[in-house]
Design a protein around this motif. Structure first.
Motif, PDB file in Angstrom:
ATOM      1  N   HIS A  27       0.824  -1.223   0.000  1.00 44.09           N
ATOM      2  CA  HIS A  27       0.000   0.000   0.000  1.00 44.09           C
ATOM      3  C   HIS A  27       0.855   1.269   0.000  1.00 44.09           C
ATOM      4  N   ASP A  28       2.116   1.161  -0.384  1.00 49.84           N
ATOM      5  CA  ASP A  28       3.037   2.304  -0.362  1.00 49.84           C
ATOM      6  C   ASP A  28       3.034   2.979  -1.730  1.00 49.84           C
ATOM      7  N   THR A  29       2.508   4.210  -1.806  1.00 50.77           N
ATOM      8  CA  THR A  29       2.440   4.920  -3.083  1.00 50.77           C
ATOM      9  C   THR A  29       3.823   5.289  -3.618  1.00 50.77           C
ATOM     10  N   GLY A  30       4.846   5.141  -2.812  1.00 51.12           N
ATOM     11  CA  GLY A  30       6.215   5.339  -3.271  1.00 51.12           C
ATOM     12  C   GLY A  30       6.804   4.089  -3.903  1.00 51.12           C
ATOM     13  N   LYS A  31       6.041   2.989  -3.901  1.00 47.86           N
ATOM     14  CA  LYS A  31       6.507   1.725  -4.481  1.00 47.86           C
ATOM     15  C   LYS A  31       5.495   1.223  -5.499  1.00 47.86           C
ATOM     16  N   VAL A  32       5.365   1.980  -6.588  1.00 48.28           N
ATOM     17  CA  VAL A  32       4.442   1.618  -7.660  1.00 48.28           C
ATOM     18  C   VAL A  32       5.056   0.475  -8.461  1.00 48.28           C
ATOM     19  N   LEU A  33       4.295  -0.591  -8.625  1.00 49.97           N
ATOM     20  CA  LEU A  33       4.741  -1.758  -9.379  1.00 49.97           C
ATOM     21  C   LEU A  33       4.131  -1.821 -10.766  1.00 49.97           C
ATOM     22  N   GLY A  34       3.040  -1.113 -10.969  1.00 48.84           N
ATOM     23  CA  GLY A  34       2.373  -1.112 -12.261  1.00 48.84           C
ATOM     24  C   GLY A  34       1.076  -0.332 -12.172  1.00 48.84           C
ATOM     25  N   ARG A  35       0.435  -0.175 -13.330  1.00 47.58           N
ATOM     26  CA  ARG A  35      -0.863   0.513 -13.351  1.00 47.58           C
ATOM     27  C   ARG A  35      -1.605   0.121 -14.620  1.00 47.58           C
ATOM     28  N   THR A  36      -2.903   0.200 -14.522  1.00 46.72           N
ATOM     29  CA  THR A  36      -3.727  -0.185 -15.670  1.00 46.72           C
ATOM     30  C   THR A  36      -3.528   0.773 -16.834  1.00 46.72           C
ATOM     31  N   ARG A  37      -3.328   2.047 -16.561  1.00 46.07           N
ATOM     32  CA  ARG A  37      -3.182   3.044 -17.630  1.00 46.07           C
ATOM     33  C   ARG A  37      -2.017   2.718 -18.561  1.00 46.07           C
ATOM     34  N   SER A  38      -0.928   2.183 -18.006  1.00 46.72           N
ATOM     35  CA  SER A  38       0.247   1.857 -18.827  1.00 46.72           C
ATOM     36  C   SER A  38       0.178   0.451 -19.405  1.00 46.72           C
ATOM     37  N   GLY A  39      -0.762  -0.358 -18.910  1.00 49.49           N
ATOM     38  CA  GLY A  39      -0.877  -1.731 -19.387  1.00 49.49           C
ATOM     39  C   GLY A  39      -0.008  -2.719 -18.636  1.00 49.49           C
ATOM     40  N   THR A  40       0.735  -2.260 -17.630  1.00 50.66           N
ATOM     41  CA  THR A  40       1.574  -3.175 -16.858  1.00 50.66           C
ATOM     42  C   THR A  40       0.779  -3.928 -15.791  1.00 50.66           C
ATOM     43  N   LEU A  41      -0.429  -3.454 -15.511  1.00 48.04           N
ATOM     44  CA  LEU A  41      -1.376  -4.141 -14.630  1.00 48.04           C
ATOM     45  C   LEU A  41      -2.645  -4.380 -15.425  1.00 48.04           C
ATOM     46  N   ARG A  42      -3.070  -5.623 -15.450  1.00 46.70           N
ATOM     47  CA  ARG A  42      -4.314  -5.977 -16.124  1.00 46.70           C
ATOM     48  C   ARG A  42      -5.265  -6.568 -15.094  1.00 46.70           C
ATOM     49  N   LEU A  43      -6.470  -6.052 -15.080  1.00 49.13           N
ATOM     50  CA  LEU A  43      -7.498  -6.503 -14.143  1.00 49.13           C
ATOM     51  C   LEU A  43      -8.702  -7.003 -14.926  1.00 49.13           C
ATOM     52  N   SER A  44      -9.338  -8.018 -14.394  1.00 47.35           N
ATOM     53  CA  SER A  44     -10.571  -8.514 -14.999  1.00 47.35           C
ATOM     54  C   SER A  44     -11.414  -9.191 -13.925  1.00 47.35           C
ATOM     55  N   GLU A  45     -12.690  -9.213 -14.185  1.00 50.21           N
ATOM     56  CA  GLU A  45     -13.599  -9.964 -13.320  1.00 50.21           C
ATOM     57  C   GLU A  45     -13.951 -11.261 -14.025  1.00 50.21           C
ATOM     58  N   ASP A  46     -13.950 -12.336 -13.276  1.00 50.99           N
ATOM     59  CA  ASP A  46     -14.471 -13.595 -13.780  1.00 50.99           C
ATOM     60  C   ASP A  46     -15.449 -14.127 -12.741  1.00 50.99           C
TER      61      ASP A  46
END
Length: 177
Positions: A60-79
């Motif tokens: 939960h540390d905003t100084g340790k960003v691992l990815g984001r949906t906007r850049s495509g490095t994080l992909r989220l989906s509901e199943d």
């Protein structure tokens, strides 16, 4: 938003695939005891949040960003099971740490931070059902939270005096408010 306080939940499924972490940040129709009440997330609860920009963080540390949906490095989906994620880890200190801990099976699990929009929840006695979730971030948790019940048990059902008190306590603990 109900109370305007960012809430967090924890889950445990996480697996590695090269420099990619995959798993579920939340599951549907599972009861979770949150302090004095029981909470369930309904299928479709994350649907509206999937179109926004959601961050992947370490602890939960905003100084340790691992990815984001906007850049495509994080992909989220509901199943049918829940909120699935696939995260391409960066070659940063936080990314390398997360990968090393995942490969050793030392990570505490997954968590997510969210807001509940007006009308996004219903209560029946001590049972809360979440129909809509304003997802802000998912987090890889490197260890068990220092205070596993603190931000959860201090939430109130309404934004009245208890909600104000809760926001002050969470602010003192460094939680997002």
């Amino acid at each position: 938003m109900t109370g305007g306080t960012l809430e967090r939940r924890q889950a445990t499924e996480l697996r590695t695939n090269g420099r990619r972490l995959e798993g579920y940040a939340a599951t549907f129709n599972s009861e979770a005891r949150i302090g004095s009440f029981i909470e369930t997330i309904l299928p479709g609860a994350f649907r509206s949040a999937l179109a926004g920009d959601v961050l992947a963080l370490l602890d939960h540390d905003t100084g340790k960003v691992l990815g984001r949906t906007r850049s495509g490095t994080l992909r989220l989906s509901e199943d049918t099971r829940g909120l699935a994620f696939s995260l391409d880890l960066p070659d940063t200190a936080a990314g390398r740490d997360a990968l090393a801990l995942a490969e050793r099976n030392d990570l505490g699990g997954m968590s997510f931070g969210f807001l509940v929009p007006k009308g996004g929840e219903s209560w029946v006695g001590e049972r809360r059902t979440l129909q809509t979730i304003g997802l802000k971030e998912i987090s890889i948790i490197s260890a068990w939270p220092a205070y596993p019940d603190t931000s959860l048990a201090l939430r109130a059902r309404d934004a009245g005096q208890d909600g104000r008190r809760r926001r002050l306590i969470l602010a003192e603990l460094g939680a997002w408010a």
